[in-house]
Motif scaffolding. Structure first.
Motif, PDB file in Angstrom:
ATOM      1  N   ALA A  64       0.815  -1.214   0.000  1.00  0.00           N
ATOM      2  CA  ALA A  64       0.000   0.000   0.000  1.00  0.00           C
ATOM      3  C   ALA A  64       0.852   1.268   0.000  1.00  0.00           C
ATOM      4  CB  ALA A  64      -0.925   0.009   1.209  1.00  0.00           C
ATOM      5  N   LYS A  73       0.381  -0.877  -5.795  1.00  0.00           N
ATOM      6  CA  LYS A  73      -0.919  -1.350  -6.274  1.00  0.00           C
ATOM      7  C   LYS A  73      -1.719  -0.141  -6.712  1.00  0.00           C
ATOM      8  CE  LYS A  73      -2.894  -3.785  -2.928  1.00  0.00           C
ATOM      9  NZ  LYS A  73      -3.368  -4.880  -2.069  1.00  0.00           N
ATOM     10  N   GLY A  74      -2.752  -0.369  -7.480  1.00  0.00           N
ATOM     11  CA  GLY A  74      -3.681   0.706  -7.787  1.00  0.00           C
ATOM     12  C   GLY A  74      -3.078   1.771  -8.683  1.00  0.00           C
ATOM     13  N   ARG A  75      -2.711   2.891  -8.080  1.00  0.00           N
ATOM     14  CA  ARG A  75      -2.153   3.987  -8.879  1.00  0.00           C
ATOM     15  C   ARG A  75      -0.898   3.542  -9.624  1.00  0.00           C
ATOM     16  NH1 ARG A  75      -2.478   9.012  -4.739  1.00  0.00           N
ATOM     17  NH2 ARG A  75      -1.236   9.992  -6.348  1.00  0.00           N
ATOM     18  N   VAL A  77      -0.612   0.904 -11.243  1.00  0.00           N
ATOM     19  CA  VAL A  77      -1.029   0.376 -12.558  1.00  0.00           C
ATOM     20  C   VAL A  77      -1.176   1.520 -13.552  1.00  0.00           C
ATOM     21  CG1 VAL A  77      -2.832  -0.853 -13.815  1.00  0.00           C
ATOM     22  CG2 VAL A  77      -2.173  -1.614 -11.517  1.00  0.00           C
ATOM     23  N   ASN A 120      -1.617  -7.171  -8.090  1.00  0.00           N
ATOM     24  CA  ASN A 120      -2.503  -6.230  -8.762  1.00  0.00           C
ATOM     25  C   ASN A 120      -3.635  -6.926  -9.503  1.00  0.00           C
ATOM     26  OD1 ASN A 120      -1.775  -3.222  -8.584  1.00  0.00           O
ATOM     27  ND2 ASN A 120       0.216  -4.245  -8.712  1.00  0.00           N
ATOM     28  N   ILE A 144      -5.961  -4.635 -15.964  1.00  0.00           N
ATOM     29  CA  ILE A 144      -6.476  -5.387 -14.827  1.00  0.00           C
ATOM     30  C   ILE A 144      -7.985  -5.530 -14.966  1.00  0.00           C
ATOM     31  CG2 ILE A 144      -6.583  -5.485 -12.300  1.00  0.00           C
ATOM     32  CD1 ILE A 144      -3.704  -5.386 -13.417  1.00  0.00           C
ATOM     33  N   SER A 145      -8.479  -6.706 -14.700  1.00  0.00           N
ATOM     34  CA  SER A 145      -9.922  -6.906 -14.731  1.00  0.00           C
ATOM     35  C   SER A 145     -10.517  -6.454 -13.394  1.00  0.00           C
ATOM     36  CB  SER A 145     -10.232  -8.383 -14.964  1.00  0.00           C
ATOM     37  OG  SER A 145     -11.567  -8.645 -14.603  1.00  0.00           O
ATOM     38  N   ALA A 146     -11.636  -5.727 -13.476  1.00  0.00           N
ATOM     39  CA  ALA A 146     -12.258  -5.188 -12.259  1.00  0.00           C
ATOM     40  C   ALA A 146     -12.572  -6.296 -11.266  1.00  0.00           C
ATOM     41  CB  ALA A 146     -13.534  -4.441 -12.612  1.00  0.00           C
ATOM     42  N   ASP A 147     -12.838  -7.490 -11.759  1.00  0.00           N
ATOM     43  CA  ASP A 147     -13.204  -8.591 -10.854  1.00  0.00           C
ATOM     44  C   ASP A 147     -12.031  -9.051 -10.002  1.00  0.00           C
ATOM     45  OD1 ASP A 147     -15.695  -8.729 -12.323  1.00  0.00           O
ATOM     46  OD2 ASP A 147     -14.457  -9.569 -13.928  1.00  0.00           O
ATOM     47  N   ILE A 149      -9.645  -6.951  -8.634  1.00  0.00           N
ATOM     48  CA  ILE A 149      -9.065  -5.920  -7.767  1.00  0.00           C
ATOM     49  C   ILE A 149      -9.344  -6.271  -6.313  1.00  0.00           C
ATOM     50  CG2 ILE A 149      -9.131  -3.496  -7.145  1.00  0.00           C
ATOM     51  CD1 ILE A 149     -10.050  -2.951 -10.016  1.00  0.00           C
ATOM     52  N   LYS A 150      -8.263  -6.328  -5.547  1.00  0.00           N
ATOM     53  CA  LYS A 150      -8.434  -6.720  -4.129  1.00  0.00           C
ATOM     54  C   LYS A 150      -8.532  -5.499  -3.238  1.00  0.00           C
ATOM     55  CE  LYS A 150      -5.174 -10.138  -4.705  1.00  0.00           C
ATOM     56  NZ  LYS A 150      -4.000 -10.846  -4.307  1.00  0.00           N
TER      57      LYS A 150
ATOM     58  N   VAL B  87     -15.217  -3.974  -4.769  1.00  0.00           N
ATOM     59  CA  VAL B  87     -15.452  -3.546  -6.138  1.00  0.00           C
ATOM     60  C   VAL B  87     -16.575  -4.397  -6.726  1.00  0.00           C
ATOM     61  CG1 VAL B  87     -14.382  -3.246  -8.414  1.00  0.00           C
ATOM     62  CG2 VAL B  87     -13.005  -2.974  -6.338  1.00  0.00           C
ATOM     63  N   ARG B  89     -19.445  -4.803 -10.223  1.00  0.00           N
ATOM     64  CA  ARG B  89     -19.854  -4.336 -11.549  1.00  0.00           C
ATOM     65  C   ARG B  89     -21.352  -4.082 -11.578  1.00  0.00           C
ATOM     66  NH1 ARG B  89     -16.400  -5.032 -15.817  1.00  0.00           N
ATOM     67  NH2 ARG B  89     -14.602  -6.373 -15.389  1.00  0.00           N
ATOM     68  N   VAL B  94     -17.889   0.013 -13.392  1.00  0.00           N
ATOM     69  CA  VAL B  94     -17.206  -0.578 -12.238  1.00  0.00           C
ATOM     70  C   VAL B  94     -17.461   0.341 -11.048  1.00  0.00           C
ATOM     71  CG1 VAL B  94     -14.992  -1.227 -11.240  1.00  0.00           C
ATOM     72  CG2 VAL B  94     -15.441  -1.649 -13.679  1.00  0.00           C
ATOM     73  N   GLY B 118      -7.052   4.155  -5.333  1.00  0.00           N
ATOM     74  CA  GLY B 118      -6.072   3.165  -5.778  1.00  0.00           C
ATOM     75  C   GLY B 118      -6.741   2.059  -6.574  1.00  0.00           C
ATOM     76  N   LYS B 119      -7.884   1.599  -6.092  1.00  0.00           N
ATOM     77  CA  LYS B 119      -8.594   0.550  -6.819  1.00  0.00           C
ATOM     78  C   LYS B 119      -9.082   1.055  -8.172  1.00  0.00           C
ATOM     79  CE  LYS B 119      -9.655  -2.013  -2.742  1.00  0.00           C
ATOM     80  NZ  LYS B 119     -10.553  -2.795  -1.920  1.00  0.00           N
ATOM     81  N   ALA B 121      -7.703   3.336  -9.891  1.00  0.00           N
ATOM     82  CA  ALA B 121      -6.529   3.539 -10.745  1.00  0.00           C
ATOM     83  C   ALA B 121      -6.031   2.235 -11.350  1.00  0.00           C
ATOM     84  CB  ALA B 121      -5.417   4.219  -9.951  1.00  0.00           C
ATOM     85  N   SER B 122      -6.355   1.121 -10.718  1.00  0.00           N
ATOM     86  CA  SER B 122      -5.986  -0.174 -11.295  1.00  0.00           C
ATOM     87  C   SER B 122      -6.559  -0.328 -12.693  1.00  0.00           C
ATOM     88  CB  SER B 122      -6.542  -1.318 -10.442  1.00  0.00           C
ATOM     89  OG  SER B 122      -5.787  -1.466  -9.278  1.00  0.00           O
ATOM     90  N   LEU B 123      -7.660   0.359 -12.953  1.00  0.00           N
ATOM     91  CA  LEU B 123      -8.337   0.226 -14.241  1.00  0.00           C
ATOM     92  C   LEU B 123      -7.900   1.309 -15.216  1.00  0.00           C
ATOM     93  CD1 LEU B 123     -11.811  -0.480 -12.661  1.00  0.00           C
ATOM     94  CD2 LEU B 123     -10.267  -2.154 -13.691  1.00  0.00           C
ATOM     95  N   SER B 124      -6.993   2.184 -14.791  1.00  0.00           N
ATOM     96  CA  SER B 124      -6.477   3.285 -15.616  1.00  0.00           C
ATOM     97  C   SER B 124      -7.550   4.001 -16.424  1.00  0.00           C
ATOM     98  CB  SER B 124      -5.410   2.776 -16.587  1.00  0.00           C
ATOM     99  OG  SER B 124      -4.534   1.919 -15.951  1.00  0.00           O
ATOM    100  N   GLN B 193      -3.530   1.663   8.028  1.00  0.00           N
ATOM    101  CA  GLN B 193      -3.104   2.323   6.793  1.00  0.00           C
ATOM    102  C   GLN B 193      -3.926   3.598   6.567  1.00  0.00           C
ATOM    103  OE1 GLN B 193      -3.460  -0.314   3.399  1.00  0.00           O
ATOM    104  NE2 GLN B 193      -3.648   1.425   2.015  1.00  0.00           N
TER     105      GLN B 193
END
Ligand SMILES: Cc1cc2nc3c(=O)[nH]c(=O)nc-3n(C[C@H](O)[C@H](O)[C@H](O)COP(=O)(O)OP(=O)(O)OC[C@H]3O[C@@H](n4cnc5c(N)ncnc54)[C@H](O)[C@@H]3O)c2cc1C
Lengths: 150, 427
Positions: A64, A73-75, A77, A120, A144-147, A149-150, B87, B89, B94, B118-119, B121-124, B193
């Motif tokens: 984190a 992670k996250g940003r 990506v 990720n 990354i697939s939305a499904d 994401i942890k 998260v 759908r 999303v 952050g989550k 952003a994983s999907l940009s 955190q």
């Protein structure tokens, strides 16, 4: 490395396709992501061990980061998407760990990239992530697939 | 220092409680005890910056029920497992949830927003939508902008109309944020955190014009020694959350504060000669707090300056999310998620604050006999925290979001009575 599936070498073009596909058509994206082998389960596990030893002290056990340490992670990506994996591999190889840059072997650095991809949400495959620039140059940072994401 | 020289002339024979509120004590007492330069040695011996006996000068609070300007009621969005951050759908959208922060939403907002963003952003994505404009929505929107995204907020209400501004607004990061058992050890990590990230972010807002974020000395008073204060019964019925679906006892609520003790100023037990109150035992701790007006306006103008857009809209079902243009949505409806998202794990925890005119010369807070008073830039705020001696169970399961004036007057009376016992307080 020669044995990598053709999808793994599809490179940036496929990566962009994935990036475009994943928002609108989740199933297509997941299927494509599955067809590309980025790393193996064992490799990511080795990466996890190395991570705890060399990286967690700054980036945290859960990747984190902290207020002034970048998360992995996250940003992360967003920051690396649109590049090929050799850039990330090079950066880690030369700049990390911050307290002893360049101290890790190419294999360890590839393991770390594998672990970061796993964390990720990139699924494991049957072929290990290679540890050379030349091979990584052909591999786009995966979307990354939305499904996942942890 | 000229201030020092002037004060040195004010010599007083001894320390009297009245002096505290007469307003001329601190330096005068030092003068009486000898020269100022002798103080550092004494302070060093105590490992403190001031010698024992240098009681801070406190202006009394003017707490009277006929001074009420506003009473605000709110439901804390409490989830036994902790805030929802998963998260989901909805059609091709999303949705990243960010709601259910109990009595800790202000405190944890930035850290929770950082996780949600952050989550996303994983999907940009290039553009992100945020649903809700309470403190969670607003900080999510700002965090998303800071991460480089174009952000639109969709909300039924703007901040001044949200439950967020009906809070107390102090640093209370583990106030009814979860129950220990259902949240599990994993949430404790996430909590830490969030708390650390928020704390750091708030530091950036300290010392600004209008004091959007500030520190106050917070005094906790007790008629009996702190180590002999009986634990409040804290139980409202038999069983527990696992057996009844509702928490039943204070002991079920998670406390995580120890995890961040390294960055939070510790409370200090005051020796009786340092205790400015007419109550036998007192401890003091610097406490961070949020001034809703100054801070809310600042956040909103930051959002607009960064090109953010706000669309006023009410959603009725999760499927309505499909009508949002942006592909990724951070969902921050607070307690309203109980209906909007059908989240029955949300338990209302009612709370109420009474507001009296601002007293800018009062720069502290007091906790006493189940009530809490805090001087903020937008008013002297008084809250019944635990008048019924049920601890954290106060208000749990109560969704009566209406003013209870009698409760407000009871809490105010605690302080009216306390300050009436100061000679200077009578004036
Ligand atoms: C008495 C009291 C004291 C408190 N004290 C503190 C404290 O000292 N420190 C602390 O950290 N926390 C405190 N809290 C907790 C804190 O106030 C909450 O955790 C926080 O306000 C939750 O914020 P939120 O943004 O999630 O929800 P809200 O403020 O409720 O915001 C929800 C937003 O979503 C929008 N919305 C809702 N439904 C819809 C819909 N259907 N369509 C469109 N938009 C919708 C609303 O208009 C609003 O903009 C206190 C709470 C109470 C009640």
């Amino acid at each position: 490395m020669r044995g990598r599936g053709h999808a793994g070498r599809a490179g940036l073009g496929a990566g962009l396709l994935l990036a475009l596909a994943h928002m609108g058509a989740p199933t297509a994206s997941a299927a494509q992501a599955r067809s590309v082998s980025y790393y193996t389960t064992e490799q990511a596990q080795r990466g996890a061990t190395a991570y705890q030893q060399f990286c967690a002290v700054c980036h945290g056990a859960s990747l984190a980061g902290a207020f002034d340490v970048p998360p992995l992670k996250g940003r992360f990506v967003t920051n690396w998407s649109g590049t090929t994996l050799d850039h990330l591999f090079d950066y880690i190889s030369k700049a990390m760990p911050l307290f002893s840059p360049g101290a890790l072997t190419p294999a360890q650095n590839a393991d770390l990239v594998a672990f970061i991809l796993r964390e990720n949400g990139v699924p494991a495959g049957r072929v290990e992530l290679p540890a050379t620039d030349a091979a990584l140059k052909t591999m786009a940072f995966p979307s990354i697939s939305a499904d996942r994401i942890k | 220092m000229t201030g020092f020289d002037d004060n040195q002339k004010i010599r007083r024979p001894g320390l009297k409680r009245r002096d505290l509120f007469a307003g001329s004590l601190a330096f005068g007492t030092l003068g009486a005890r000898g020269m100022w330069h002798s103080v550092p040695a004494a302070a060093a011996a105590l490992q403190r910056t001031a010698a024992s006996g240098t009681v801070p000068r406190l202006v009394p609070m003017r707490a009277h029920a006929d001074q009420i300007t506003d009473i605000k009621v709110c439901l804390r969005p409490f989830r036994p497992a902790g805030p929802r951050l998963d998260v989901e759908r909805v059609g091709d959208k999303v949705v990243i949830h960010n709601y259910g922060h109990g009595g800790s939403g202000w405190s944890l907002s930035w850290g929770s927003a950082d996780i949600a963003v952050g989550k996303a952003a994983s999907l940009s994505p290039r553009r992100i939508a945020v649903v809700g404009c309470g403190v969670i929505g607003l900080t999510s929107a700002l965090s998303a902008q800071r991460a480089g995204f174009d952000v639109t907020i969709y909300t039924r209400d703007m901040l001044p109309h949200t439950r967020s501004v009906r809070a107390n607004g102090s640093w209370t990061p583990d106030s009814r944020i979860a129950l220990t058992a259902p949240a599990g050890p994993q949430f404790a990590e996430v909590w830490e955190q969030m708390a650390r990230y928020s704390w750091k972010t708030y530091r950036d807002y300290l010392g600004l014009p209008g004091n959007p974020i500030d520190f106050r000395d917070d005094y906790t008073l007790s008629d009996t020694p702190f180590d002999q204060v009986p634990e409040p019964a804290g139980r409202t019925g038999p069983g527990d959350y696992a057996s009844t679906g509702m928490p039943r006892a204070t002991s079920e609520f998670a406390t995580y504060g120890d995890r961040i003790r390294d960055i939070i100023p510790a409370p200090e037990l005051l020796a009786s000669q340092d205790n400015p109150f007419p109550v036998a035992y007192a401890q003091r701790a610097p406490m961070m707090m949020f001034n809703f007006g100054a801070y809310g306006h600042l956040l909103l103008s930051e959002f607009h300056q960064a090109g953010g857009k706000i669309v006023i809209r009410e959603f009725h079902t999760p499927a309505d999310m499909k009508s949002i243009a942006e592909p990724v949505i951070i969902n921050c409806p607070g307690y309203a998620a109980r209906d909007l998202w059908g989240d029955r794990t949300l338990i209302p925890v009612r709370g109420q604050t009474a507001w009296l005119p601002p007293q800018p010369d009062v720069t502290y807070g007091v906790e006493y006999r189940g009530a809490s008073a805090l001087s903020k830039s937008d008013g002297l705020m008084i809250q019944a925290v635990d008048l019924n001696d049920v601890g954290e169970m106060e208000g749990v399961g109560n969704s009566f979001e209406h003013v209870d004036r009698a409760e407000a007057e009871k809490a105010i009376a605690v302080f009216e009575n306390l300050f009436a016992r100061f000679p200077a307080g009578r004036g």
